[in-house]
Each structure stands twice: as C-alpha cells, then as structure tokens.
Design a protein around this motif. Structure first.
Motif, PDB file in Angstrom:
ATOM      1  N   ARG A 104       0.821  -1.220   0.000  1.00 31.18           N
ATOM      2  CA  ARG A 104       0.000   0.000   0.000  1.00 31.18           C
ATOM      3  C   ARG A 104       0.855   1.270   0.000  1.00 31.18           C
ATOM      4  O   ARG A 104       1.791   1.400   0.785  1.00 31.18           O
ATOM      5  N   LEU A 105       0.498   2.192  -0.881  1.00 33.42           N
ATOM      6  CA  LEU A 105       1.143   3.502  -0.910  1.00 33.42           C
ATOM      7  C   LEU A 105       0.338   4.413   0.023  1.00 33.42           C
ATOM      8  O   LEU A 105      -0.897   4.411  -0.016  1.00 33.42           O
ATOM      9  N   ILE A 106       1.015   5.187   0.855  1.00 32.02           N
ATOM     10  CA  ILE A 106       0.315   6.173   1.687  1.00 32.02           C
ATOM     11  C   ILE A 106      -0.039   7.377   0.821  1.00 32.02           C
ATOM     12  O   ILE A 106      -1.099   7.959   0.959  1.00 32.02           O
ATOM     13  N   ASP A 107       0.840   7.731  -0.084  1.00 32.38           N
ATOM     14  CA  ASP A 107       0.623   8.877  -0.972  1.00 32.38           C
ATOM     15  C   ASP A 107       0.192   8.395  -2.353  1.00 32.38           C
ATOM     16  O   ASP A 107       0.792   7.486  -2.911  1.00 32.38           O
ATOM     17  N   GLU A 108      -0.864   9.024  -2.871  1.00 32.90           N
ATOM     18  CA  GLU A 108      -1.323   8.656  -4.219  1.00 32.90           C
ATOM     19  C   GLU A 108      -0.422   9.231  -5.293  1.00 32.90           C
ATOM     20  O   GLU A 108      -0.296   8.674  -6.375  1.00 32.90           O
ATOM     21  N   ARG A 109       0.142  10.379  -4.994  1.00 29.61           N
ATOM     22  CA  ARG A 109       1.118  10.965  -5.920  1.00 29.61           C
ATOM     23  C   ARG A 109       2.257  11.577  -5.115  1.00 29.61           C
ATOM     24  O   ARG A 109       2.105  11.826  -3.921  1.00 29.61           O
ATOM     25  N   PRO A 110       3.410  11.804  -5.774  1.00 34.03           N
ATOM     26  CA  PRO A 110       4.577  12.315  -5.052  1.00 34.03           C
ATOM     27  C   PRO A 110       4.286  13.652  -4.361  1.00 34.03           C
ATOM     28  O   PRO A 110       3.483  14.451  -4.850  1.00 34.03           O
ATOM     29  N   ARG A 111       4.960  13.848  -3.224  1.00 35.54           N
ATOM     30  CA  ARG A 111       4.799  15.087  -2.466  1.00 35.54           C
ATOM     31  C   ARG A 111       6.151  15.763  -2.313  1.00 35.54           C
ATOM     32  O   ARG A 111       7.168  15.227  -2.738  1.00 35.54           O
ATOM     33  N   HIS A 112       6.125  16.968  -1.706  1.00 33.82           N
ATOM     34  CA  HIS A 112       7.370  17.728  -1.542  1.00 33.82           C
ATOM     35  C   HIS A 112       8.109  17.271  -0.292  1.00 33.82           C
ATOM     36  O   HIS A 112       7.545  17.247   0.790  1.00 33.82           O
ATOM     37  N   GLY A 113       9.390  16.915  -0.457  1.00 29.04           N
ATOM     38  CA  GLY A 113      10.229  16.524   0.672  1.00 29.04           C
ATOM     39  C   GLY A 113      11.361  17.518   0.874  1.00 29.04           C
ATOM     40  O   GLY A 113      11.361  18.619   0.311  1.00 29.04           O
ATOM     41  N   SER A 114      12.327  17.120   1.689  1.00 33.61           N
ATOM     42  CA  SER A 114      13.453  17.990   2.033  1.00 33.61           C
ATOM     43  C   SER A 114      14.269  18.368   0.800  1.00 33.61           C
ATOM     44  O   SER A 114      14.472  17.555  -0.093  1.00 33.61           O
ATOM     45  N   MET A 115      14.742  19.572   0.784  1.00 29.84           N
ATOM     46  CA  MET A 115      15.699  20.056  -0.213  1.00 29.84           C
ATOM     47  C   MET A 115      15.205  19.832  -1.646  1.00 29.84           C
ATOM     48  O   MET A 115      15.965  19.456  -2.528  1.00 29.84           O
ATOM     49  N   GLY A 116      13.904  20.045  -1.857  1.00 29.49           N
ATOM     50  CA  GLY A 116      13.357  19.987  -3.209  1.00 29.49           C
ATOM     51  C   GLY A 116      13.112  18.597  -3.754  1.00 29.49           C
ATOM     52  O   GLY A 116      12.808  18.427  -4.941  1.00 29.49           O
ATOM     53  N   ALA A 117      13.218  17.565  -2.894  1.00 29.39           N
ATOM     54  CA  ALA A 117      12.998  16.194  -3.368  1.00 29.39           C
ATOM     55  C   ALA A 117      11.510  15.921  -3.601  1.00 29.39           C
ATOM     56  O   ALA A 117      10.646  16.589  -3.038  1.00 29.39           O
ATOM     57  N   SER A 118      11.234  14.916  -4.444  1.00 27.74           N
ATOM     58  CA  SER A 118       9.878  14.371  -4.584  1.00 27.74           C
ATOM     59  C   SER A 118       9.854  13.085  -3.784  1.00 27.74           C
ATOM     60  O   SER A 118      10.714  12.217  -3.976  1.00 27.74           O
ATOM     61  N   ILE A 119       8.844  12.951  -2.902  1.00 27.53           N
ATOM     62  CA  ILE A 119       8.833  11.806  -1.984  1.00 27.53           C
ATOM     63  C   ILE A 119       7.488  11.097  -1.992  1.00 27.53           C
ATOM     64  O   ILE A 119       6.472  11.673  -2.402  1.00 27.53           O
ATOM     65  N   ALA A 120       7.478   9.858  -1.530  1.00 30.32           N
ATOM     66  CA  ALA A 120       6.233   9.112  -1.329  1.00 30.32           C
ATOM     67  C   ALA A 120       6.495   8.067  -0.251  1.00 30.32           C
ATOM     68  O   ALA A 120       7.595   7.496  -0.192  1.00 30.32           O
ATOM     69  N   PHE A 121       5.471   7.823   0.588  1.00 26.03           N
ATOM     70  CA  PHE A 121       5.614   6.855   1.679  1.00 26.03           C
ATOM     71  C   PHE A 121       4.865   5.563   1.366  1.00 26.03           C
ATOM     72  O   PHE A 121       3.792   5.581   0.756  1.00 26.03           O
ATOM     73  N   LEU A 122       5.437   4.448   1.849  1.00 20.79           N
ATOM     74  CA  LEU A 122       4.820   3.121   1.762  1.00 20.79           C
ATOM     75  C   LEU A 122       4.323   2.759   3.153  1.00 20.79           C
ATOM     76  O   LEU A 122       4.970   3.105   4.154  1.00 20.79           O
ATOM     77  N   HIS A 123       3.215   2.030   3.241  1.00 20.89           N
ATOM     78  CA  HIS A 123       2.629   1.751   4.556  1.00 20.89           C
ATOM     79  C   HIS A 123       3.500   0.779   5.356  1.00 20.89           C
ATOM     80  O   HIS A 123       3.867  -0.280   4.853  1.00 20.89           O
ATOM     81  N   PRO A 124       3.820   1.151   6.622  1.00 25.89           N
ATOM     82  CA  PRO A 124       4.713   0.278   7.414  1.00 25.89           C
ATOM     83  C   PRO A 124       4.141  -1.124   7.627  1.00 25.89           C
ATOM     84  O   PRO A 124       4.908  -2.081   7.750  1.00 25.89           O
ATOM     85  N   LYS A 125       2.807  -1.252   7.646  1.00 22.67           N
ATOM     86  CA  LYS A 125       2.198  -2.564   7.885  1.00 22.67           C
ATOM     87  C   LYS A 125       2.474  -3.534   6.739  1.00 22.67           C
ATOM     88  O   LYS A 125       2.377  -4.749   6.911  1.00 22.67           O
ATOM     89  N   ASP A 126       2.805  -3.008   5.547  1.00 17.55           N
ATOM     90  CA  ASP A 126       3.120  -3.862   4.390  1.00 17.55           C
ATOM     91  C   ASP A 126       4.624  -4.012   4.173  1.00 17.55           C
ATOM     92  O   ASP A 126       5.048  -4.637   3.199  1.00 17.55           O
ATOM     93  N   VAL A 127       5.417  -3.391   5.055  1.00 16.83           N
ATOM     94  CA  VAL A 127       6.878  -3.441   4.907  1.00 16.83           C
ATOM     95  C   VAL A 127       7.491  -3.917   6.233  1.00 16.83           C
ATOM     96  O   VAL A 127       8.501  -3.381   6.704  1.00 16.83           O
TER      97      VAL A 127
END
Ligand code: CMX
Ligand code: CO
Length: 140
Positions: A104-127
C-alpha cells in the motif's frame, strides 16, 4: 530499484538539542533546515556521506503538533528511528512498480520533501513494520 539509503528519519522532541548532539558526538553538519507544514514537521538534514548513488543524510524530525504523524509516533513509541528513505531515480515509476506488488502507498502521488525532493511513503504494515519513503532528488 534503490540507488542508496537517502536518509534515516529520526523522531525527537527537541530538534535543536538533537542537532547539537549529532554535531558534537558524530561531527555531522547540518545542510538544510525546513518546516514542512504538510508533513507536520520541523526538520534538519545532516550530511553523512557522498557515494556513487548520491548523498546520504540523517533527517531529524520534531513534530509541529501532537496530531501529526511524528507527534503520534513519539507519544506511542518515544524518540527513535521513524522511517528509512531510499533514493530512487524516478519516484512515480518506483511507486507504480511497488504498488503492483501489493504494497500500500500512503501517498497517491509524489509530495514535496526535504531540499526539493519528490517523496512518497509506503505503509509500514506492508513493509514488516518499517515506514518506508521513496526519495527522488531534484536534478542538479
Ligand atoms: N514506523 C512503523 N510503524 C508505524 C509508524 C512508523 N513510523 N508510524 C505508525 N506506525 C504503526 C503504528 O504503530 C500503528 O500500528 P498498531 O496498529 O499495530 O499499533 C499503525 O502504524 C497505525 O499508526 P497510528 O499511530 O494509528 O497512525 P496513523 O495510521 O494515523 O498513521 C502512518 C501512520 C504511517 C500512515 C502515518 O504516520 C503517515 O502517513 N506517515 C507518512 C508521513 C510522515 O511520516 N511524515 C513525516 C516525515 C516527513 C519526511 O520524511 O519528510
Ligand atoms: Co524522510
């Protein structure tokens, strides 16, 4: 799929105190400080090393309020490792490949992270209980 460990995210109650600890104990240097309202954090990136796959950091995270992701984590578990961020070349592509495997992806699309990065989170329960972040660094 992964180029490097981009950063280890560490939850703390007091960002300035923790920065001072990492600087004085390990000699790490802060390269960025940001407030990310959408992620609910005040944070600092400390440089660890440069490798073939890019740069690795420690990300220190202080919650903006108790209702945020990091605020809830601190209340439940206390200070410590909050997530692992892996560097990828293309975050959207990595998200699609990983979702296709049933994680499961927590984010449906990439979001803004540190220092201009594009980020996305995966659900800890599936990892296996590990909150996992994908990080695409901005092009130089
Ligand atoms: N690592 C491992 N497990 C975690 C976790 C973490 N960091 N955070 C929460 N969990 C677990 C909880 O222990 C809980 O498990 P149990 O039900 O077995 O107790 C479960 O996930 C649900 O936790 P919760 O406290 O009810 O919290 P939510 O479901 O509301 O949120 C999560 C959990 C992962 C979806 C949320 O924290 C999230 O969306 N995180 C991604 C965004 C984020 O962390 N931003 C801050 C960092 C920003 C950055 O790196 O730039
Ligand atoms: Co992070």
């Amino acid at each position: 799929m992964f180029l490097r460990i981009d950063h280890v995210g560490i939850a703390c109650h007091n960002l300035e105190e923790k920065i001072e600890f990492y600087e004085s104990t390990f000699g790490l240097v802060v390269v960025s400080r940001e407030v990310n309202e959408a992620q609910g954090v005040r944070e600092a990136m400390l440089h660890v090393a440069d490798g073939e796959g890019g740069t690795s950091y420690v990300q220190l995270l202080e919650p903006l309020s108790p209702e945020t992701a990091v605020g809830k984590f601190l209340a439940k578990r206390g200070e410590g490792v909050h997530h692992i961020g892996y560097g990828v070349a293309d975050v959207s592509k990595a998200m699609a490949e990983i979702a296709a495997k049933g994680v499961r992806l927590i984010d449906e699309r990439p979001r803004h992270g540190s220092m201009g990065a594009s980020i996305a989170f995966l659900h800890p329960k599936d990892v296996g209980g590990v909150l996992t972040e994908l990080v695409e660094a901005p092009r130089a």
